[in-house]
Design an enzyme around this catalytic site. Sequence first.
Site, PDB file in Angstrom:
ATOM      1  N   GLU A 522       0.788  -1.223   0.000  1.00 30.83           N
ATOM      2  CA  GLU A 522       0.000   0.000   0.000  1.00 30.83           C
ATOM      3  C   GLU A 522       0.824   1.278   0.000  1.00 30.83           C
ATOM      4  O   GLU A 522       0.290   2.356  -0.266  1.00 30.83           O
ATOM      5  CB  GLU A 522      -0.977  -0.022   1.176  1.00 30.83           C
ATOM      6  CG  GLU A 522      -2.049  -1.090   0.994  1.00 30.83           C
ATOM      7  CD  GLU A 522      -2.946  -1.230   2.217  1.00 30.83           C
ATOM      8  OE1 GLU A 522      -2.696  -0.530   3.223  1.00 30.83           O
ATOM      9  OE2 GLU A 522      -3.876  -2.039   2.167  1.00 30.83           O
ATOM     10  N   GLU A 674      -1.502  -8.129  14.145  1.00 29.51           N
ATOM     11  CA  GLU A 674      -1.100  -7.875  12.762  1.00 29.51           C
ATOM     12  C   GLU A 674       0.415  -7.889  12.612  1.00 29.51           C
ATOM     13  O   GLU A 674       0.952  -8.462  11.674  1.00 29.51           O
ATOM     14  CB  GLU A 674      -1.668  -6.540  12.293  1.00 29.51           C
ATOM     15  CG  GLU A 674      -1.443  -6.278  10.821  1.00 29.51           C
ATOM     16  CD  GLU A 674      -2.017  -4.956  10.389  1.00 29.51           C
ATOM     17  OE1 GLU A 674      -2.379  -4.830   9.208  1.00 29.51           O
ATOM     18  OE2 GLU A 674      -2.108  -4.035  11.238  1.00 29.51           O
TER      19      GLU A 674
END
Length: 758
Positions: A522, A674
């Site tokens: 990203e 995460e």
Amino acid sequence: MSAGRWLLRLLACLVLALSAPVFATDTGFLLAASSKNWASYFPGQLANGYLSTTTSPRGTEGTPSTLVAFMDYARDDISRPAAIPGWTEIDYSTGPTHAGQSWLNQVNLDEAHFQDYRQVLNLHDATLTTRYRYVDGARITQVEVTTLVSQAAPHLAATQLRITPEFDGEVQLSFALNLWAPHQPRLPLGRISGDEMPEALVAHGLKIEPVAPSTPDRAAMWYLGDTHVLDATGDAKGLTLQLDGRAEQGLRMAEAVTVGLPAGLTVTDAAIHKSPYRLALNLKARVRKGHSYAFTKFVAFSREGWGGDAADDLALAGAARANGFDHLVDAHRAAWHALWKSDVRIDGDDQAQRIVHADLYYLLANTTPGTAWATGGCGMTGGYAGHVFWDSDTWVFPALLLLHPRRAESLVNFRVRTLPAAEARAKAAGLRGAKFPWEADPQYGTEQVPYSARALGEREIHVNADVAIAQWQYYLASGDRDWLAHYGWPVIRDVADFWVSRATYVAARQRYEIHHVTSVLEAYNDVPNDTFTNASARKALDIATAAAAVVGAQADPHWAEVAAHLYIPFSEKDRRHLDFDPGVAHDIDAWGDTAVPALAYPSLDVPMGADVRRNDFDYATQLIERSQQPLNSMGLSPMSIAAAAQGNTDAAGAWFQRNVTADVIKPPFGVRTETATNNTGYFLTAAGGMLQNIVYGFTGLRLEKAGLVQAYPPMLPRTWHSFTLTHVALRGAYYDITVGRDRDGKVVLTRRPAEGAP
């Protein structure tokens, strides 16, 4: 719905659950905490896909709770899960507070007050049991607390406090509903720019960093929203509480409590306490030394579109109290034992077995069977504001598809249900078909990306292909042509139309390209020809042509035309895939620095030769090893699967082992985060990846038109004896699939009809 009909439904759920077989629990399902875990305690989760809460060290504290797709829609904000009134708290005092005794939940958590402490999250039974010797001055009490969120009767939860005092006297108990105050400060994420975001955080004295042991780095953004209590009351004589509420600018909800008392207890006083922050039933009772007393709090929940109001919930909770705690527990356990018929059983690695069971437990706890609700990347928590990403379609869905198809079906049906919102979004962008959101609201399917990340929401469009691929995978696994024709096909068709309107034909190169895309990496947020995006789009277009043939529809010939000529960046010199167009400098160190391994992910599985597979893997390994960033836990399973696909047993096993031992798994209850440091927990995305690593990566199996086919030879980590996928569902049949070694040590895969399969 009337209370009578709710009682009939509850009874039916309990009867069905009690008819399921009961199995003994082995240690591969037990996760335990001792006093040594207090400083690093990362709460586990108790949930049934409709209702969720977290564990607490004492077992008696009030903890945040959420309902499925029950969202806060505050002005100028993104949608976020609304925290409903907390129901877990039962507080206890060993005597009148004026005599110097304290309330248990307010006493310091230390070994002077909490002796012989042990807490167990039983994954097989989905119960939390906490035991300790509570020392309050001269008064000592043996305490045992059991809490569950019912799998058999989804509107119900319960917690039981059993005390055995080592004294005679009067004690106090408080059975509370915590009426959380509105969260402050509320940041206007729906309109604040990226430049203003850090300024707003500083202005409010906030930081984007984790706080040990379990507060995530983005807690200042991904907090739970608000539920406003509209009416709340209690009946001290009937031992009940009830309330109606509404999420901020959202749906209505309700909640009710009934309290069950031990037989023979002498209650000296019962009163209802009500304030803006707390609704409680407070009791005083006389107890005798050496006698055990069990106090049970039965709680029922509903939300608009799922259940009734507070009166209906009170009837449900009352029926549960009449049937008793043991009845509710037995039905709940039986329902979970039925789920565990479909399992991943590892022979030869106890640590991996516990981690895999934890991952599957959290996946099951955060998904619903036979609905059209999806799950957020962090499940039913505040993580990423509960929004539905591509994680649902590409990471969680395939992990459940063969083992728990009814839950997998709910995830694809969410995209079916929210197709009109995606069609409206495509139309607003001047495109054909459907444009699914990057961050979908779990109730309405609208885009909810923060304003500061709006460009990402517009350009990270591979989600549209992920959605279509999942729809087709469900058809391949189920063989349900009627479902495909009426539900999956409209989604697949609209996604294909989106891609042909989004792709650009470049005449000079005689190919189609996709420009202005946010890469899976990203940090590269406006690039041409992201490889994962283009490869996924090509597969979605091919799927549309194939699906049209199955349902007897007319395929748009432009789908095949674009698919056949869609550019996939590739280095002929190095014989490997690139991450994106070679004209983009690959010079940002982010997220392991490559998404190429994801091309081998099971549902996409880009066709390639053995040399390309090897070169892709070697290229990814070099980039990851030189990266200075902590590897996102999403990156672990793609590397293992990519290694398995090229027959590299040692590398596949090493990457899998890294996923077992990584710091992303938080004690004591195996919660995945995460990254190792950001504390963004209950990360179902990586849990789904872990399961896929075994279900598809180590087996070498892929879903194709012919069924579950052997795409490449199975593999087995060298320290494992075998593993078995039990009760695998495929087109109405059930199988047990085992990967083990034959007499010569060769790894082999065997399939046989599952025991007890219809």
